[in-house]
Design a protein around this motif. Structure first.
Motif, PDB file in Angstrom:
ATOM      1  N   GLY A  32     -42.826 -10.290  88.370  1.00 44.67           N
ATOM      2  CA  GLY A  32     -42.721 -11.752  88.214  1.00 44.67           C
ATOM      3  C   GLY A  32     -41.392 -12.155  87.584  1.00 44.67           C
ATOM      4  O   GLY A  32     -40.709 -13.077  88.053  1.00 44.67           O
ATOM      5  N   ILE A  36     -38.348 -14.380  89.330  1.00 45.41           N
ATOM      6  CA  ILE A  36     -37.798 -15.602  88.710  1.00 45.41           C
ATOM      7  C   ILE A  36     -36.274 -15.480  88.609  1.00 45.41           C
ATOM      8  O   ILE A  36     -35.534 -16.427  88.919  1.00 45.41           O
ATOM      9  CB  ILE A  36     -38.419 -15.828  87.310  1.00 45.41           C
ATOM     10  N   THR A  37     -35.812 -14.318  88.179  1.00 45.91           N
ATOM     11  CA  THR A  37     -34.362 -14.079  88.075  1.00 45.91           C
ATOM     12  C   THR A  37     -33.703 -14.245  89.436  1.00 45.91           C
ATOM     13  O   THR A  37     -32.640 -14.875  89.554  1.00 45.91           O
ATOM     14  CB  THR A  37     -34.091 -12.652  87.547  1.00 45.91           C
ATOM     15  N   ILE A  40     -33.508 -17.948  90.429  1.00 44.60           N
ATOM     16  CA  ILE A  40     -32.451 -18.635  89.664  1.00 44.60           C
ATOM     17  C   ILE A  40     -31.083 -18.283  90.238  1.00 44.60           C
ATOM     18  O   ILE A  40     -30.225 -19.158  90.423  1.00 44.60           O
ATOM     19  CB  ILE A  40     -32.518 -18.250  88.170  1.00 44.60           C
ATOM     20  N   TRP A 132     -32.222 -17.235  80.236  1.00 47.94           N
ATOM     21  CA  TRP A 132     -33.233 -16.352  80.834  1.00 47.94           C
ATOM     22  C   TRP A 132     -32.949 -14.877  80.523  1.00 47.94           C
ATOM     23  O   TRP A 132     -33.858 -14.092  80.287  1.00 47.94           O
ATOM     24  CB  TRP A 132     -33.291 -16.595  82.340  1.00 47.94           C
ATOM     25  N   LYS A 136     -35.721 -12.345  78.975  1.00 45.66           N
ATOM     26  CA  LYS A 136     -36.234 -11.298  79.869  1.00 45.66           C
ATOM     27  C   LYS A 136     -36.569  -9.992  79.142  1.00 45.66           C
ATOM     28  O   LYS A 136     -37.637  -9.409  79.382  1.00 45.66           O
ATOM     29  CB  LYS A 136     -35.195 -11.053  80.971  1.00 45.66           C
TER      30      LYS A 136
END
Length: 1452
Positions: A32, A36-37, A40, A132, A136
């Motif tokens: 997940g 997301i990374t 982005i 982020w 992380k």
């Protein structure tokens, strides 16, 4: 729930027995987060696809941004390959593992792909992505926890590397983003980006990125310096170039801007600490992140060790053992890279801070007025530069250590808990109980340090006073008295130093014994709780104890360092908060009712010599009103102490203006009453930072009667003038200072009694060719003087009396006023005066020109480049004799006790560990009860604690004894040194030995020696134990020792040279700093602050370059040694694995011994580096002992004499010179040439002659300040060379040319041996016409300020004369004793000397002819030869006599 079932079909979905389930962790937190990374990245890339951001980053940052994604891709590929291999072997690969590894591959592959586009940097440093990247790694914590609890070696290392790459990339992009934000605020820094420098600046101009990284990581830039250092003596040109951001000017501007901001925000109490935080806080905090990583990595060793010992105990046949063995070495290598980089970055920051502090302290001294500076002693200000700046810089280490050490201790304790559960609480209890004890000790150390620093300030001040006035003190015979006072101050300093050292010893004891006691109590409780000790537990714990030693031992030093730094920052804050000098410039016309333009306008001015926060009771200048028109010559006259010099200082802004106003316009040139001479060439002194104009320069030298003097010097105007003009006579100093003022061509020229230092003929020449010449056309000249010719030539006369301008008018009006007594002409004879009045100005000039042409050699010595010796520095290694000498200073017995206790301490510690290994090997056999093992272990611990205490206290005692011996011996040697030594050695150089070098011997050297001894015995113990328990280690010893010795020799040869260059580059800093303290008012008057600041920054730059090269060299060594140590660890680990598989013919012993070998091999990494670092540091610190020993081998005066004197010698005072020749240096012409003269006892004799004719040399010979080359001097039938030197000097009285008063009571100044009662002292003061001023100032118990600044120069001369009157002797020598006093007082003194000294032999050196006209005899000298002798009244009538021409010039 259905969703969770879909994601993680196996139960439980989220939590299992070990925490978060593997499935949930991989899919939600891993897959997940990666998706997301990825989203982005794609969105940002699309939004910024047309962006061509001009983000500029450093080369190594760019390389890291490129390399880290590649590493990430490689790791992900490797994981996918492993999954494929497992699938082929029939092992089912769980789907969520595939999702996790695939998503990780996509993220890093996308990052690598983006690096091909222009928008790459804009995307990477976007604020959303940066945030982020910070979040992380936190999502990976559950995964790490689950992995480490499984104890699978490959999984632990793999997951750790993945998270490490994430953290490094996230940290890097955030740092780049923040740097861009700060750069955008400063346009100045933008221009520096393109030329940003680091270590790589010293390699090729355009190396590739990988080459740059390699150079940065391995410190290869120092290779060229190392090669030069191994072949030859290094010079400053061989050193590395400084990066731009380390240039002292850059550092000064950065720190000063932050200080000014701090003052604006907190005007009353600005803090230097917060200033430093604003200037360097952000890069310092970034270094903290690196330190966290480095500290955490330090615990990888014990964990890997634990796994390896367990592997060996289980006897598994797989390859995990080799993987663990190699990992131990690789972890050590990675840690060494992080460690050296952290040290390098921190050292760079410290060097920036040091140069910033030094330069702002220097700048402050240039800008603080004399009055404001009066609240600090000179010794205090010198300590700010030499000690406080260093202590403040060392704060950089202490602050990170304050949180880092507890963090290391905390991690170690947690890992101990995982090994022995709650048994470690026993050890913790010991540690906790010691915390309040150490806090109490720290408070005592803080108090002792504060008191010690106060005494150190006072000692440095007294030392500076002793060195400054050594010539006068030797003439008085007071050098032993002053050194005795200095010794009292030193004894107080040593008292507080000893308190601190013994408290430090207790700290060392508590913290050094803690790990041993920790192991005793921990293992004891663990066994008592019913557990069985095994090798893995014991030796993992021992490795963790070893990790505890460094932070535990360092903690007290960190606290001490922090306390010192806080005290020093407060002291510096107080000094830097002083109000700066301000002179009111601008046209004064508007303040005057007259239409004439005024250069100076003073209205109701009340001034005092007090700082801004002092309350003033009696102002020095009271309600002064004065307006001086532009272009006028003003003569300021008045009695001694009437406020003449204070008036000039008031105009210059050096005094505190209590009320009223002072305005001046235009540029200023100033010559103080005691001329300030710069150490440098004649030309440097005259040009004084201005452009060199040869035509004007020659004209100025001629006008100031210096042309012939300069032509006779070896080297001409490029001849080197020593510190404070030591190789010039008093008259030459005055003329040189005058030449400086004339050359500058300023609008306002202020001359403070410049004519009194030269003889009558030269005074007449200066008046005609300087003061009344075209040089002064349209310029305002204020002249404080007692010279009648100058007063009569002035446009305006100002009469000062008791701090008030009592009368202002023309000289003609003054003759008919109540102050006409100041203009009483020097009475020669009526007929002679009449004759001289008809002389024309042309004749006057002609006569004077002829006299000036007849110049002769310099009084003391000709300036020569060889006069001031270049500071010596030794070559090669520190000689064995230096070690022997230091051991002798400490005491051979105490040295032996210290070494023996250290060896036995290590032996008991190694015995303790061997006993533990025996315990774990035999415990299973149950041959002995547990109490048996514990009792033996307890005996080892007790013995270790006792020997630690002995070592700590014996070292403290030895270090103190050495410090006392070194200071006392050095001081004795310096006090007994001849004056020639001081003439050739700047006092700053000597003071450097007695301040900075002595501080090293007091404090740093014992500390580093203690560490060296501990490291040596520790290494010795490790080698013996490893050789005993791991036989294969013996194969490694010889090649390892060969490589080690080569590396350390290669390094040490360069290191020694760098340390010596460091000491040599430090001396000019202190010498120039000491010099400007004396001449700051002159520098401010000429507005030459920038010129002197530039010179100082060049000195600091040289010092900075040396330190920079020194740091990189030490890190070069540290890195390579740690590589060697990492190889040793891996070698022993691999041998252990091979032995466990039975591949080696030699039996490597039991699991206990193998565990012991591995636990001992691990600290080799730090101990080897620490040993050589401490050894090198010891050599560096011993350079201070070496430098001190240089001055213990200086020539000594011949103090002893075989002739015993009667108590009342000299009886008559007959002085006879028989063919005396005096030469100051073999290369110089004689100052006295075969001089023969006789002075009958009880007569008063005057000595006259041109400046430099040899007048003062007669006194030098009589007082045996300089040994005569030939002939003999007889006093009352006794050859003075046969008399004890101090006894001889004590039998004569002298009033020196430069009046000397020291800080202390007036009574001590006049009668330091307490031989006279108050009545006798007051009587002497009355005879010298200074009684009234002394009573007004507070009587005999008044405290005189440093250098006697409580009184004017003239008053100081009168006090010195009173001191001479108090001395009952038949021979009185007066060297220009009336030079700085008015004619009225001089006339009274003449009468006092005639009446009070009747029957005494009085030898007077005079420039004022009137002071010797009444004497019995006069001697005229020329070129060191007696050219005329006779009664002055008879000689003055003879127009053909030399004396007559002197008298004629004097009365014109």
């Amino acid at each position: 729930m259905k969703f969770l079932n879909l994601i993680c079909p196996s139960f439980p979905h989220i939590l299992d027995g070990n925490g978060i389930s593997r499935c949930f962790s991989n899919i939600v937190l891993g897959f997940g987060a990666s998706m997301i990374t990825l989203v982005i990245l794609v969105v940002l890339a699309f939004m910024k696809r047309n962006s061509r951001g001009r983000i500029k980053i450093l080369h190594y940052e760019r390389v890291f941004l490129l390399v880290l994604p590649i590493i990430g891709v490689c790791i992900a590929c490797f994981d996918i390959i492993i999954l494929l291999r497992n699938t082929k072997k029939g092992h089912s690969a769980i789907y969520h593992e595939w999702l996790l590894r695939g998503s990780q591959f996509l993220v890093w592959a996308t990052m690598h792909l983006l690096s091909r586009f222009d928008c790459w940097l804009s995307v990477s440093t976007n604020r959303v992505l940066c945030f982020w990247w910070i979040m992380k790694p936190f999502l990976a914590i559950p995964t790490l926890q689950a992995t480490f609890s499984s104890l699978k070696v490959y999984s632990c290392i793999n997951e750790s590397i993945i998270v490490l790459v994430d953290v490094m990339f996230g940290t890097l992009v955030n740092i780049i983003r923040m740097k861009q934000a700060s750069r955008s605020n400063s346009s100045m820094e933008e221009s520096l980006l393109s030329c940003e420098m680091s270590i790589e600046d010293d390699v090729q101009l355009n190396p590739g990125p990988l080459a740059r990284i390699l150079n940065v990581m391995t410190f290869s830039s120092i290779n060229s310096v190392m090669e030069d250092g191994a072949k030859k003596q290094l010079d400053f040109d061989d050193l590395l170039q400084l990066p731009i951001d380390m240039d002292p000017l850059f550092c000064h501007d950065s720190l000063l801007n932050c200080w000014e901001d701090q003052r604006r925000h907190d005007h009353s109490h600005p803090s230097l600490f917060w200033t430093i935080c604003h200037a360097y806080g952000w890069p310092y905090m970034c270094l903290g992140l690196l330190k966290v990583l480095n500290d955490c990595l330090g615990f990888a060793g014990p964990l890997l060790l634990n796994m390896l010992i367990k592997y060996l105990q289980e006897g598994s046949g797989n390859f995990d053992g080799y993987f663990l063995a190699i990992s131990l070495g690789l972890t050590s290598i990675l840690k060494s890279f992080l460690d050296t980089q952290y040290t390098f970055r921190l050292s760079k920051l410290k060097l920036k801070l040091r140069s910033g502090l030094m330069t702002i302290i220097f700048r402050k001294c240039l800008h603080v007025s004399l009055a404001e500076r009066s609240k600090f002693s000179e010794g205090e200000i010198q300590t700010f530069m030499s000690v406080d700046a260093d202590r403040t810089v060392n704060m950089c280490n202490s602050f990170h250590d304050m949180w880092s050490l507890p963090l290391q201790i905390g991690i170690a304790l947690y890992l101990l808990y995982t090994q022995v559960q709650f048994a470690f609480v026993a050890g913790i209890t010991i540690t906790v109980l010691l915390i309040p004890v150490n806090k109490w000790i720290a408070e005592l150390i803080a108090t002792a340090t504060k008191n010690m620093m106060e005494q150190k300030d006072e000692r440095v001040r007294r030392t500076s006073e002793l060195l400054t006035y050594i010539r006068t003190l030797k003439m008085y015979g007071w050098e032993l008295l002053f050194s005795g006072w200095l010794m009292k101050t030193r004894s107080l300093e040593v008292k507080y130093l000893s308190t601190r050292k013994y408290l430090d010893a207790w700290c060392v004891f508590f913290w050094a014994t803690t790990p041993t006691l920790f192991s005793l109590f921990t293992f004891g409780l663990y066994v008592m709780m019913g557990n069985q000790l095994d090798a893995a537990t014991v030796f993992t714990c021992l490795a963790l104890f070893n990790n505890l030693i460094s932070p535990l031992n360092s903690f007290p030093w960190v606290i001490n360092g922090l306390i010192d730094a806080i005290i020093s920052t407060r002291r510096l804050s107080k000094f830097l908060s002083c109000f700066e000098h301000e002179r009111f410039n601008g046209s004064a016309t508007s303040y005057c009712s007259s239409s004439i333009e005024m250069d100076i306008d003073i209205k109701d001015a009340c001034c005092a010599w007090a700082s801004s926060d002092e309350e003033v009771k009696e102002p020095i200048l009271n309600r002064v009103n004065l307006a001086i028109p532009k272009g006028s010559l003003v003569a300021v006259i008045g009695e001694v102490g009437s406020g003449k010099s204070s008036l000039l200082n008031c105009i210059l802004g050096e005094m505190k203006l209590i009320k009223g106003s002072v305005y001046s316009s235009g540029s200023v040139a100033y010559v103080p009453q005691i001329p300030w001479i710069l150490s440098g060439t004649i030309r440097d002194n005259v040009v004084f930072g201005q452009n060199y104009d040869p035509i004007r320069y020659s004209a100025v030298l001629k006008a100031c009667a210096l042309e012939t003097d300069v032509s006779l010097m070896v080297g001409g105007d490029m001849s080197y003038i020593g510190e404070k003009g030591l190789n010039l006579s008093g008259g030459q100093k005055a003329r040189l200072a005058l030449a400086r003022a004339v050359y500058h061509g300023s609008d306002l020229v202020m001359l403070d009694d410049v004519l009194s230092a030269v003889d009558a003929q030269v005074a007449s020449w200066i008046l005609s060719n300087v003061i009344l010449s075209p040089f002064m056309h349209h310029k305002t000249c204020i002249l404080c003087t007692h010279n009648i010719q100058a007063i009569l030539a002035a446009n305006t006369v100002v009469v000062m009396d008791k701090g008030q301008a009592k009368w202002v008018g023309s000289p003609v009006d003054c003759t008919s006023s109540s102050y006409a007594s100041f203009l009483r002409a020097e009475e020669v004879s009526v007929s002679y005066e009449t004759e001289t009045r008809v002389e024309t100005g042309n004749t006057c000039t002609k006569v004077t020109e002829n006299l000036v042409a007849e110049s002769e050699c310099i009084d003391i010595m000709n300036a020569d480049d060889s006069i001031i010796r270049i500071e010596e520095r030794k070559e090669g290694r520190v000689e064995t004799t230096v070690y022997k000498n230091y051991a002798a200073f400490a005491g051979w017995y105490i040295t032996a006790i210290t070494c023996l206790s250290a060896l036995l301490m290590q032996a008991t510690r190694n015995g303790n560990d061997l006993w533990l290994s025996f315990w774990v090997d035999t415990a299973a056999l149950e041959n002995h009860p547990t109490s048996f093992y514990l009792v033996i272990l307890c005996i080892f611990c007790s013995a270790n604690s006792f020997l630690t205490l002995v070592r700590a206290f014996s070292f403290a005692y030895g270090g103190l004894r050495a410090a006392i011996q070194v200071h006392n011996n050095l001081l004795k040697k310096l006090v007994d040194a001849p004056i020639a030594f001081y003439d050739q050695t700047p006092s700053g150089r000597i003071l450097n030995r007695l301040s900075s070098d002595l501080y090293t011997i007091d404090d740093s050297l014992p500390f580093i020696l203690n560490i060296l001894l501990a490291n040596f015995v520790g290494l010795l113990g490790i080698v013996i134990i490893l050789s005993f328990v791991q036989v294969m280690f013996l194969l490694l010893i010889l090649p390892f020792w060969y490589i080690y010795s080569k590396v350390q020799f290669y390094y040490r040869s360069t290191s020694r040279e760098l340390r010596r260059l460091d000491s040599v580059s430090r001396s000019p800093i202190y010498a120039s700093f000491s010099e400007i303290l004396d001449g700051s008012s002159t520098i401010r008057a000429f507005k030459s602050e920038d010129y002197f600041f530039t010179i100082f920054t060049e000195h600091v730059k040289m010092y900075q370059k040396t330190s920079y090269s020194e740091i990189i060299a030490s890190l070069w060594l540290s890195l390579r040694l740690q590589f060697l140590a990492a190889f040793v660890v891996s070698y022993i680990a691999v041998m252990a694995v091979l032995g466990s598989h039975g591949y080696l013919p030699v039996n490597l012993g039991t699991p206990g011994l193998v565990g012991l070998a591995l636990s001992y091999a691990t600290p080799v990494v730090s101990l080897l580096g620490s040993f050589l670092t401490s050894f090198t540091e010891t050599e560096k610190e011993l350079v201070s002992v070496e430098r001190v020993l240089q001055y213990m081998d200086i020539p000594q005066e011949e103090l002893q004499g075989h002739k015993i004197l009667n108590a009342d010698w000299p009886f008559q005072g007959t002085v006879e010179f028989q063919n005396v020749t005096l030469r100051y240096m073999p290369s110089l012409p004689p100052a006295l040439r075969d001089l023969s003269l006789r002075i009958t006892g009880g007569t008063q004799v005057g000595i006259v002659g041109r400046t430099g004719a040899g007048k003062s040399s007669i006194l030098n010979a009589l007082f045996r300040l300089n040994p005569i080359c030939g002939g003999q001097i007889i006093v009352d039938g006794i050859n003075i060379s046969e008399v004890s030197l101090r006894d001889l000097r004590s039998r004569f009285a002298v009033v020196p040319q430069s009046p000397f008063l020291f800080k202390g009571s007036l009574r001590d100044n006049l009668d330091p041996f307490n031989l006279s009662d108050d009545f006798k002292i007051w009587k002497a003061l009355e005879k010298c016409h200074i009684e009234e001023e002394v009573r007004a100032a507070g009587g005999l118990d008044m405290q005189i300020k440093e250098s006697g600044t409580s009184f004017s120069v003239g008053q100081r001369q009168l006090l010195c004369l009173a001191r001479a009157f108090l001395k009952s002797t038949m021979v009185l020598c007066l060297d220009e004793c009336t030079a700085n006093i008015d004619t009225l007082t001089a006339s009274k003194l003449k009468e006092a000397i005639s009446s009070e000294c009747r029957g005494l032999t009085v030898i007077t050196i005079a420039h004022r002819i009137s002071t010797i006209l009444h004497m019995d005899d006069v001697l005229v000298l020329d070129h060191g030869v007696l050219v005329e002798q006779g009664n002055p009244q008879i000689l003055v009538q003879d127009e053909s006599s030399r004396f007559s021409s002197f008298a004629k010039a004097s009365s014109m």
